[in-house]
Design an enzyme around this catalytic site. Structure first.
Site, PDB file in Angstrom:
ATOM      1  N   LEU A   1    -138.581  34.726  -5.722  1.00 47.23           N
ATOM      2  CA  LEU A   1    -137.626  33.825  -6.369  1.00 47.23           C
ATOM      3  C   LEU A   1    -137.590  34.265  -7.826  1.00 47.23           C
ATOM      4  CD1 LEU A   1    -138.203  30.099  -5.279  1.00 47.23           C
ATOM      5  CD2 LEU A   1    -136.081  31.402  -5.110  1.00 47.23           C
ATOM      6  N   ASP A   2    -136.413  34.496  -8.383  1.00 52.17           N
ATOM      7  CA  ASP A   2    -136.385  34.972  -9.764  1.00 52.17           C
ATOM      8  C   ASP A   2    -136.894  33.898 -10.728  1.00 52.17           C
ATOM      9  OD1 ASP A   2    -134.118  33.432 -10.970  1.00 52.17           O
ATOM     10  OD2 ASP A   2    -132.916  34.516  -9.498  1.00 52.17           O
ATOM     11  N   ARG A   3    -137.234  34.315 -11.915  1.00 56.44           N
ATOM     12  CA  ARG A   3    -137.886  33.432 -12.886  1.00 56.44           C
ATOM     13  C   ARG A   3    -137.072  32.179 -13.180  1.00 56.44           C
ATOM     14  NH1 ARG A   3    -138.474  35.688 -18.823  1.00 56.44           N
ATOM     15  NH2 ARG A   3    -136.261  35.183 -18.692  1.00 56.44           N
TER      16      ARG A   3
END
Length: 240
Positions: free
Chosen positions: A101-103
């Site tokens: 999951l991206d930041r």
């Protein structure tokens, strides 16, 4: 005879085999005091260090569901990341994430010590479902949703996304189910049609639901829920 170092690291929950190869190439893996090479094989009695920390293969399968908050980076070690998974998830067994999951996104992240499960879940051809709730900066229209459903050509990646399920939740919010995991896929899809994502939350991975977890909390997956996850992870698109 032992096993190849990338399989050993995957079985230890350090990384997928592909990511393990990268760790070896980066020179951060040592076997009995010697810098590892990708062709090397490892016995359980050997001392294997990654970033100076000893790792061991674990016989018992551990899988946890974690609510990743915005701002946490999906990596075990990154000098440029302010907060990493390793900083916030303290678990007695070495775990690695199965699907990033991206930041700037939040929600369900699965972590496990089972390298084979990670491989199966991250194999795009298997078409495992991941469900998200997305909020945008503009009102959602049926025309926009229909375009998203049919697949979107992403110029930056030079590929067209698979057709997917999309439904309206509110004026600015929609729900989407993907069967692939391209880099920042939903954000890129929305941007193609002039929408900016203001909030992105993953609420399901295959049969595992975020449920009532709060940000930063985790729960261990066991029993029938774990059995079903293992069953689904072994299935390809045509078998579902």
């Amino acid at each position: 005879m032992g096993v190849r170092i990338n399989k050993f690291l995957a079985d230890a929950g350090v990384a997928s085999r592909r990511e393990a190869d990268k760790l070896v190439e980066a020179g951060v893996v040592y076997i009995n005091g010697v810098v590892a090479a990708n062709a090397m094989r490892v016995e359980d009695t050997d001392e294997v260090l990654v970033y100076g920390k000893r790792v061991r293969r674990c016989e018992e399968q551990h899988v946890i569901a974690y609510y990743k908050p915005v701002g946490v980076t999906c990596t075990q070690k990154d000098s440029h990341a302010k907060i990493t998974i390793a900083d916030v998830v303290k678990y007695p067994v070495q775990l690695n994430y199965a699907g990033r999951l991206d930041r700037d996104s939040e929600g369900l992240l699965l972590l496990t010590n089972d390298g084979m499960l990670i491989e199966q879940m991250m194999r795009g051809a298997n078409g495992h479902e991941k469900e998200y709730i997305v909020r945008t900066d503009k009102k959602i229209t049926e025309q926009f949703l229909d375009k998203m459903r049919k697949g979107v050509y992403l110029k930056e990646l030079e590929t067209t996304t698979r057709p997917c399920e999309v439904m309206m939740v509110g004026e600015y919010t929609f729900r989407i189910v993907l069967t692939q995991g391209l880099n920042r896929q939903i954000r890129r899809m929305c941007k193609t049609f002039g929408y900016q994502v203001t909030k992105l939350k993953r609420v399901r991975v295959m049969n595992i639901l975020l449920k009532d977890l709060k940000e930063g909390e985790w729960r261990r997956i066991t029993g029938d829920e774990l059995d079903e996850l293992n069953r689904l992870s072994n299935m390809s698109v045509g078998e579902k």
